[in-house]
Design a protein around this motif. Structure first.
Motif, PDB file in Angstrom:
ATOM      1  N   THR A 340       0.817  -1.222   0.000  1.00 39.94           N
ATOM      2  CA  THR A 340       0.000   0.000   0.000  1.00 39.94           C
ATOM      3  C   THR A 340       0.847   1.265   0.000  1.00 39.94           C
ATOM      4  OG1 THR A 340      -0.162  -0.138   2.420  1.00 39.94           O
ATOM      5  CG2 THR A 340      -1.950  -1.111   1.134  1.00 39.94           C
ATOM      6  N   SER A 341       2.106   1.150   0.388  1.00 41.19           N
ATOM      7  CA  SER A 341       2.996   2.314   0.374  1.00 41.19           C
ATOM      8  C   SER A 341       3.232   2.826  -1.043  1.00 41.19           C
ATOM      9  CB  SER A 341       4.342   1.964   1.010  1.00 41.19           C
ATOM     10  OG  SER A 341       4.967   0.892   0.314  1.00 41.19           O
ATOM     11  N   ALA A 342       2.938   1.991  -2.052  1.00 46.69           N
ATOM     12  CA  ALA A 342       3.162   2.385  -3.447  1.00 46.69           C
ATOM     13  C   ALA A 342       1.949   3.065  -4.062  1.00 46.69           C
ATOM     14  CB  ALA A 342       3.532   1.165  -4.282  1.00 46.69           C
ATOM     15  N   ALA A 343       0.887   3.331  -3.274  1.00 48.52           N
ATOM     16  CA  ALA A 343      -0.317   3.942  -3.829  1.00 48.52           C
ATOM     17  C   ALA A 343      -0.047   5.300  -4.475  1.00 48.52           C
ATOM     18  CB  ALA A 343      -1.395   4.067  -2.746  1.00 48.52           C
ATOM     19  N   PRO A 344       0.721   6.220  -3.841  1.00 51.98           N
ATOM     20  CA  PRO A 344       1.034   7.489  -4.525  1.00 51.98           C
ATOM     21  C   PRO A 344       1.808   7.271  -5.822  1.00 51.98           C
ATOM     22  CG  PRO A 344       1.483   7.660  -2.173  1.00 51.98           C
ATOM     23  CD  PRO A 344       1.234   6.214  -2.456  1.00 51.98           C
ATOM     24  N   ALA A 345       2.765   6.332  -5.811  1.00 57.86           N
ATOM     25  CA  ALA A 345       3.531   6.051  -7.033  1.00 57.86           C
ATOM     26  C   ALA A 345       2.622   5.487  -8.118  1.00 57.86           C
ATOM     27  CB  ALA A 345       4.667   5.070  -6.726  1.00 57.86           C
ATOM     28  N   LEU A 346       1.651   4.661  -7.745  1.00 57.86           N
ATOM     29  CA  LEU A 346       0.693   4.106  -8.706  1.00 57.86           C
ATOM     30  C   LEU A 346      -0.126   5.218  -9.353  1.00 57.86           C
ATOM     31  CD1 LEU A 346      -0.921   1.856 -10.071  1.00 57.86           C
ATOM     32  CD2 LEU A 346      -2.234   1.595  -7.953  1.00 57.86           C
ATOM     33  N   THR A 347      -0.554   6.197  -8.559  1.00 52.56           N
ATOM     34  CA  THR A 347      -1.318   7.312  -9.112  1.00 52.56           C
ATOM     35  C   THR A 347      -0.484   8.115 -10.104  1.00 52.56           C
ATOM     36  OG1 THR A 347      -2.630   7.483  -7.078  1.00 52.56           O
ATOM     37  CG2 THR A 347      -2.600   9.402  -8.531  1.00 52.56           C
ATOM     38  N   VAL A 348       0.784   8.354  -9.758  1.00 48.06           N
ATOM     39  CA  VAL A 348       1.673   9.105 -10.650  1.00 48.06           C
ATOM     40  C   VAL A 348       1.902   8.336 -11.945  1.00 48.06           C
ATOM     41  CG1 VAL A 348       4.017   9.992 -10.923  1.00 48.06           C
ATOM     42  CG2 VAL A 348       2.793  10.369  -8.781  1.00 48.06           C
ATOM     43  N   LEU A 349       2.169   7.028 -11.848  1.00 50.73           N
ATOM     44  CA  LEU A 349       2.354   6.210 -13.048  1.00 50.73           C
ATOM     45  C   LEU A 349       1.091   6.221 -13.901  1.00 50.73           C
ATOM     46  CD1 LEU A 349       4.194   3.107 -11.529  1.00 50.73           C
ATOM     47  CD2 LEU A 349       5.163   4.742 -13.143  1.00 50.73           C
ATOM     48  N   GLY A 350      -0.072   6.111 -13.256  1.00 48.56           N
ATOM     49  CA  GLY A 350      -1.332   6.148 -13.994  1.00 48.56           C
ATOM     50  C   GLY A 350      -1.548   7.464 -14.713  1.00 48.56           C
ATOM     51  N   LEU A 351      -1.149   8.561 -14.073  1.00 48.15           N
ATOM     52  CA  LEU A 351      -1.281   9.871 -14.706  1.00 48.15           C
ATOM     53  C   LEU A 351      -0.421   9.963 -15.959  1.00 48.15           C
ATOM     54  CD1 LEU A 351      -2.424  12.744 -14.620  1.00 48.15           C
ATOM     55  CD2 LEU A 351      -0.475  13.384 -13.165  1.00 48.15           C
ATOM     56  N   GLY A 352       0.782   9.397 -15.908  1.00 42.83           N
ATOM     57  CA  GLY A 352       1.634   9.386 -17.097  1.00 42.83           C
ATOM     58  C   GLY A 352       1.005   8.631 -18.246  1.00 42.83           C
ATOM     59  N   PHE A 353       0.405   7.479 -17.953  1.00 42.45           N
ATOM     60  CA  PHE A 353      -0.287   6.703 -18.987  1.00 42.45           C
ATOM     61  C   PHE A 353      -1.486   7.476 -19.526  1.00 42.45           C
ATOM     62  CE2 PHE A 353       1.996   3.011 -17.256  1.00 42.45           C
ATOM     63  CZ  PHE A 353       2.284   2.319 -18.417  1.00 42.45           C
TER      64      PHE A 353
END
Length: 439
Positions: A340-353
């Motif tokens: 769950t610590s990767a949730a902010p990173a997941l949002t950022v990666l999703g924004l790039g896509f």
């Protein structure tokens, strides 16, 4: 209101929906099973082991591309030509020589990393390193086999062993381990990933009569040399497109940080890849239309197809992105509560896509419209810049730094290429074309 009128009852849009749904079914099954496969692996391994697996899988992917020497696209093209001209001997030579090249090439690049392991740059036990090298060779063989059979056999025959059966096999093994309450160590987990795929690929190759025929060793070596030489342009393009932020970032994290940081980021990356699903599906439909439109200078028809394609893809991707924003932490927790610590990173990666999707399929358009050399140069410069920034960003900001660099690279590349396409081809494949006055 004008936009709604364009959408309502539009026959072109309906055709894209119909064709795109087939693409979504094919790619959706593979993407869903891929995510389920890594989720199952996360359930039967601990956080550190999954981090090492993520690092090894990303490194094996890079090695598989490096060792292919451009044979993937060459195999597809040459096999299609040989089959069309009924050159069965030539088909045999293509299949056998390309298989030999990717196997030996990937093994060679894996061995070149041994000094880095001995010096402690790559912190892997020897047994883990051997399993990683085996996975790299297997991935290289699988990808080349898929392209070779796509050249003259059905898509189902080419894709089902790797995209469906392999993932189902890994999931089945993980489920057995989960039911038995057995924790799978890193090395066996890597072999669980590679051995079922290797068995399926070998069975697929041996089932083809053309590949069971013997070839003279001299002819095989001569053909291999020619293919390596002619495959270098394809090799360069595939390397640049593969060695990009999201694929390279887990490797950088694994070298510079602990496996505990790699696991959550790798999980976030696999989830974010789902956002690319609709672009891949739409590309199956739009790519031939773009190629035909450019060849016949039918730019108005091309623009219309791209306009409605980007509408469908952007809408679907936006919905998935919002799911990631609001439920990303829950999705990561399903794989492992520690992720769950990767949730902010997941949002950022999703924004790039998402930003890339809103720009339209600009890299594919450039390849199909004769701008591949310009595309290659742009990709080189952007990926070099990303690599320069990725290392210090990862060192100082961890997975968030890697996510920002990866997402920024994807967004910056697509935005820049969008302006290039508009300048050279006078078409706008982005979401903003919906508000342009129809010609």
């Amino acid at each position: 209101m004008t936009l709604l009128k364009r959408i309502n009852g539009n026959q072109r849009l309906m055709r894209l929906v119909g064709g795109g749904s087939v693409g979504v079914l094919i790619k959706g099954s593979a993407a869903g099973l891929s995510l389920a496969m890594f989720a199952a692996l996360a359930w039967v391994t601990d956080t550190e082991s999954f981090g090492v697996i993520g690092f090894c899988f990303s490194l094996a992917t890079l090695l598989a591309v490096a060792g292919s020497f451009g044979q993937r696209m060459m195999s597809l093209k040459d096999a299609a030509i040989a089959r069309d001209t009924s050159e069965n001997t030539r088909l045999t030579l293509i299949g056998q020589s390309s298989t030999m090249i990717v196997a030996l090439g990937t093994l060679l690049f894996s061995l070149l990393l041994l000094p880095a392991r001995d010096m402690g740059i790559i912190d892997l036990d020897l047994t883990v390193f051997v399993a990683m090298a085996g996975l790299a060779v297997t991935l290289a063989l699988a990808e080349n086999t898929v392209h070779f059979f796509r050249g003259y056999r059905s898509i189902a025959f080419a894709l089902i062993p790797r995209d469906i059966l392999w993932r189902l096999s890994v999931i089945a093994v993980c489920m057995i381990a989960l039911i038995a309450s057995f924790t799978v160590p890193t090395t066996p987990a890597l072999w669980v990933l590679s051995l079922p795929l290797l068995g399926l690929i070998c069975a697929q190759l041996l089932s083809e009569p053309a590949l069971r025929d013997g070839s003279h060793i001299g002819d095989l070596i001569s053909e291999g040399r020619r293919r390596v030489r002619n495959g270098l342009p394809f090799w360069g393009t595939s390397m640049i497109q593969t060695v990009s932020g999201p694929v390279l970032a887990p490797v950088i994290l694994g070298v510079m940080m602990s496996p505990d940081a790699v696991g959550p980021f790798f999980a976030a990356f696999r989830i974010a890849l789902v956002l690319d699903l609709f672009t891949l599906a739409a590309g199956m439909v739009v790519a031939p239309l773009v190629a035909k439109g450019h060849a016949n200078s039918q730019y108005e028809d091309m623009q219309a197809s791209l306009r409605y394609s980007v509408l469908l893809v952007s809408a679907a991707t936006l919905i998935c992105f919002l799911i990631i924003v609001f439920f990303g932490e829950n999705i990561l927790a399903l794989m492992n509560p520690d992720f769950t610590s990767a949730a902010p990173a997941l949002t950022v990666l999703g924004l790039g896509f998402l930003i890339a999707v809103l720009c339209g399929p600009v890299p594919n358009i450039m390849e199909l419209a004769g701008l591949e050399n310009l595309l290659f140069k742009r990709l080189i410069w952007f990926n070099l810049a990303c690599l320069v920034v990725l290392v210090p960003a990862t060192q100082h900001f961890g997975m968030m730094g890697a996510a920002v660099c990866s997402a920024g690279l994807r967004a910056a590349v697509h935005i820049t290429l969008l302006f290039t396409v508009k300048s050279h081809l006078r078409i706008d494949p982005s979401i903003f074309s919906l508000w342009h006055k129809a010609k």
